[in-house]
Scaffold this active site. Structure first.
Site, PDB file in Angstrom:
ATOM      1  N   ASN A 236       0.868  -1.175   0.000  1.00 50.17           N
ATOM      2  CA  ASN A 236       0.000   0.000   0.000  1.00 50.17           C
ATOM      3  C   ASN A 236       0.906   1.227   0.000  1.00 50.17           C
ATOM      4  O   ASN A 236       1.561   1.513   1.007  1.00 50.17           O
ATOM      5  CB  ASN A 236      -0.890  -0.033   1.260  1.00 50.17           C
ATOM      6  N   TRP A 237       0.941   1.917  -1.127  1.00 52.17           N
ATOM      7  CA  TRP A 237       1.879   3.044  -1.257  1.00 52.17           C
ATOM      8  C   TRP A 237       1.365   4.338  -0.626  1.00 52.17           C
ATOM      9  O   TRP A 237       2.071   5.340  -0.611  1.00 52.17           O
ATOM     10  CB  TRP A 237       2.201   3.275  -2.730  1.00 52.17           C
ATOM     11  N   LYS A 238       0.107   4.349  -0.208  1.00 51.75           N
ATOM     12  CA  LYS A 238      -0.475   5.555   0.414  1.00 51.75           C
ATOM     13  C   LYS A 238      -0.222   6.771  -0.493  1.00 51.75           C
ATOM     14  O   LYS A 238      -0.265   6.620  -1.709  1.00 51.75           O
ATOM     15  CB  LYS A 238       0.080   5.736   1.833  1.00 51.75           C
TER      16      LYS A 238
ATOM     17  N   HIS B 181      -9.164   1.072   5.480  1.00 53.60           N
ATOM     18  CA  HIS B 181      -7.830   1.203   6.073  1.00 53.60           C
ATOM     19  C   HIS B 181      -7.917   2.120   7.296  1.00 53.60           C
ATOM     20  O   HIS B 181      -8.719   3.052   7.322  1.00 53.60           O
ATOM     21  CB  HIS B 181      -6.855   1.784   5.041  1.00 53.60           C
TER      22      HIS B 181
ATOM     23  N   GLU C 216      -6.267   4.527   8.280  1.00 47.21           N
ATOM     24  CA  GLU C 216      -6.159   5.976   8.017  1.00 47.21           C
ATOM     25  C   GLU C 216      -7.473   6.529   7.467  1.00 47.21           C
ATOM     26  O   GLU C 216      -7.840   7.673   7.733  1.00 47.21           O
ATOM     27  CB  GLU C 216      -4.982   6.243   7.068  1.00 47.21           C
TER      28      GLU C 216
ATOM     29  N   GLU D  91      -5.032  -5.324  10.831  1.00 47.98           N
ATOM     30  CA  GLU D  91      -3.976  -4.328  11.000  1.00 47.98           C
ATOM     31  C   GLU D  91      -4.212  -3.570  12.304  1.00 47.98           C
ATOM     32  O   GLU D  91      -4.992  -2.599  12.327  1.00 47.98           O
ATOM     33  CB  GLU D  91      -4.000  -3.330   9.839  1.00 47.98           C
TER      34      GLU D  91
ATOM     35  N   GLY E  45       2.849   1.853  10.857  1.00 52.59           N
ATOM     36  CA  GLY E  45       3.810   2.954  10.749  1.00 52.59           C
ATOM     37  C   GLY E  45       4.569   3.240  12.026  1.00 52.59           C
ATOM     38  O   GLY E  45       5.279   4.247  12.114  1.00 52.59           O
TER      39      GLY E  45
ATOM     40  N   SER F 230       3.767  -2.443  10.260  1.00 51.96           N
ATOM     41  CA  SER F 230       5.234  -2.490  10.433  1.00 51.96           C
ATOM     42  C   SER F 230       5.850  -3.821   9.991  1.00 51.96           C
ATOM     43  O   SER F 230       6.768  -4.317  10.629  1.00 51.96           O
ATOM     44  CB  SER F 230       5.612  -2.164  11.878  1.00 51.96           C
TER      45      SER F 230
ATOM     46  N   GLY G  27       3.060  -1.262   4.236  1.00 55.11           N
ATOM     47  CA  GLY G  27       3.048   0.163   3.927  1.00 55.11           C
ATOM     48  C   GLY G  27       4.460   0.645   3.648  1.00 55.11           C
ATOM     49  O   GLY G  27       5.003   0.457   2.554  1.00 55.11           O
ATOM     50  N   GLY G  28       5.102   1.212   4.654  1.00 48.35           N
ATOM     51  CA  GLY G  28       6.429   1.822   4.517  1.00 48.35           C
ATOM     52  C   GLY G  28       7.454   0.967   3.775  1.00 48.35           C
ATOM     53  O   GLY G  28       8.138   1.455   2.866  1.00 48.35           O
TER      54      GLY G  28
HETATM   55  P1  PGA Z   1       3.158   0.046   7.657  1.00 44.89           P
HETATM   56  O1  PGA Z   1       1.687   0.289   7.074  1.00 44.89           O
HETATM   57  O2  PGA Z   1       3.672  -1.216   6.997  1.00 44.89           O
HETATM   58  O3  PGA Z   1       3.941   1.271   7.229  1.00 44.89           O
HETATM   59  O4  PGA Z   1       3.032  -0.087   9.116  1.00 44.89           O
HETATM   60  C1  PGA Z   1       0.799  -0.785   6.915  1.00 44.89           C
HETATM   61  C2  PGA Z   1      -0.505  -0.280   6.357  1.00 44.89           C
HETATM   62  O5  PGA Z   1      -0.839   0.886   6.582  1.00 44.89           O
HETATM   63  O6  PGA Z   1      -1.228  -1.037   5.696  1.00 44.89           O
END
Ligand code: PGA
Length: 250
Positions: A9-11, A92, A94, A164, A170, A210, A231-232
């Protein structure tokens, strides 16, 4: 058999050019596992074009629950299909916490995804406070009850669920493989109760929060964890390729 799935997930990261370069770098490394990427909307078409003919699946990070209309700034399911997306992330953390999406809106988005022909990747998870108060199961129960209301058995065969924990996203602090496994087992049990156990066994359950090359192997080794939503660590091509290769060995 549940085929492992590594999803990125590149956000709100990457221009079109950066996204295409990443996809091109990744293509030679696709093997047995499923690999999915959710770029930002602006890079979707370029990514689906770059991935054409490969097994790489490209999806959206969100969609609007309505079919079409006066919703400035929103993206419909039909638009995602039009640019070649095959799946869409829904709920998600966020979206839930920064953009205040409710369980009910998330349920409508799942309906819309199915109506549009997209595979929904539903995210669920508890906040740090809910975790501290030991309310995790109650929260997951509520999120699943609402999100899956009206979802048919047939649709459940397609839907993907990502657990998640919000405190792990993050933060650099992933859930331990044991805790993640415990929650995945709980989710599978939930699905068994609400649908049927054989169907629950077929649903792909991802862990997210993470995930990185250092903790991936232990997470994938858990019996109820079928893959990860990253994500990251999905933003850097060599790192993500390393994770795909690790996933291919499982
Ligand atoms: P993260 O994000 O790997 O940076 O913790 C995961 C996500 O938001 O799906």
């Amino acid at each position: 058999m549940r085929v492992p799935l590594i999803a990125g997930n590149w956000k709100m990261h990457k221009t079109t050019q950066e996204a295409v370069q990443f996809v091109q770098a990744l293509l030679p490394y696709l093997a047995k596992n499923r690999v999915w990427i959710a770029p930002p909307f602006t890079a979707l078409y370029a990514c689906t074009q770059a991935a054409k003919g490969s097994a790489l699946q490209i999806g959206g990070q969100n969609l609007n629950e309505n079919e079409a209309g006066a919703f400035t700034g929103e993206i419909s399911g039909r638009m995602l299909i039009d640019v070649g997306a095959s799946f869409v992330i829904i709920g998600h953390s966020e979206r839930r916490h920064v953009f205040h999406e409710t369980d009910l809106v998330i349920r409508k988005k799942i309906d819309r995804a199915f109506l549009s022909g997209l595979i929904p990747l539903l995210c669920i998870g508890e906040t740090a406070e809910e975790h501290r108060k030991k309310n995790t199961q109650e929260v997951l129960n509520r999120q699943l009850d609402t999100a899956l209301q009206g979802v048919s058995h047939q649709q459940m065969h397609q839907l993907i669920i990502a657990y998640e924990p919000v405190w792990a996203i993050g933060s650099g602090q992933s859930a331990t493989p044991q805790l993640a496994q415990e929650m995945h087992q709980w989710i599978r049990h939930y699905l068994g109760k609400h649908f049927d156990p054989s169907m629950a066994n077929q649903v792909t359950l991802l862990y997210g929060g993470s995930v990185n090359p250092a903790n991936l192997a232990d997470l994938l080794a858990q019996p109820d964890i079928d893959g990860v939503l990253v994500g990251g660590a999905s933003l850097d091509a060599p790192t993500f390729i390393q994770m795909i290769q690790m996933g291919n060995k499982t």
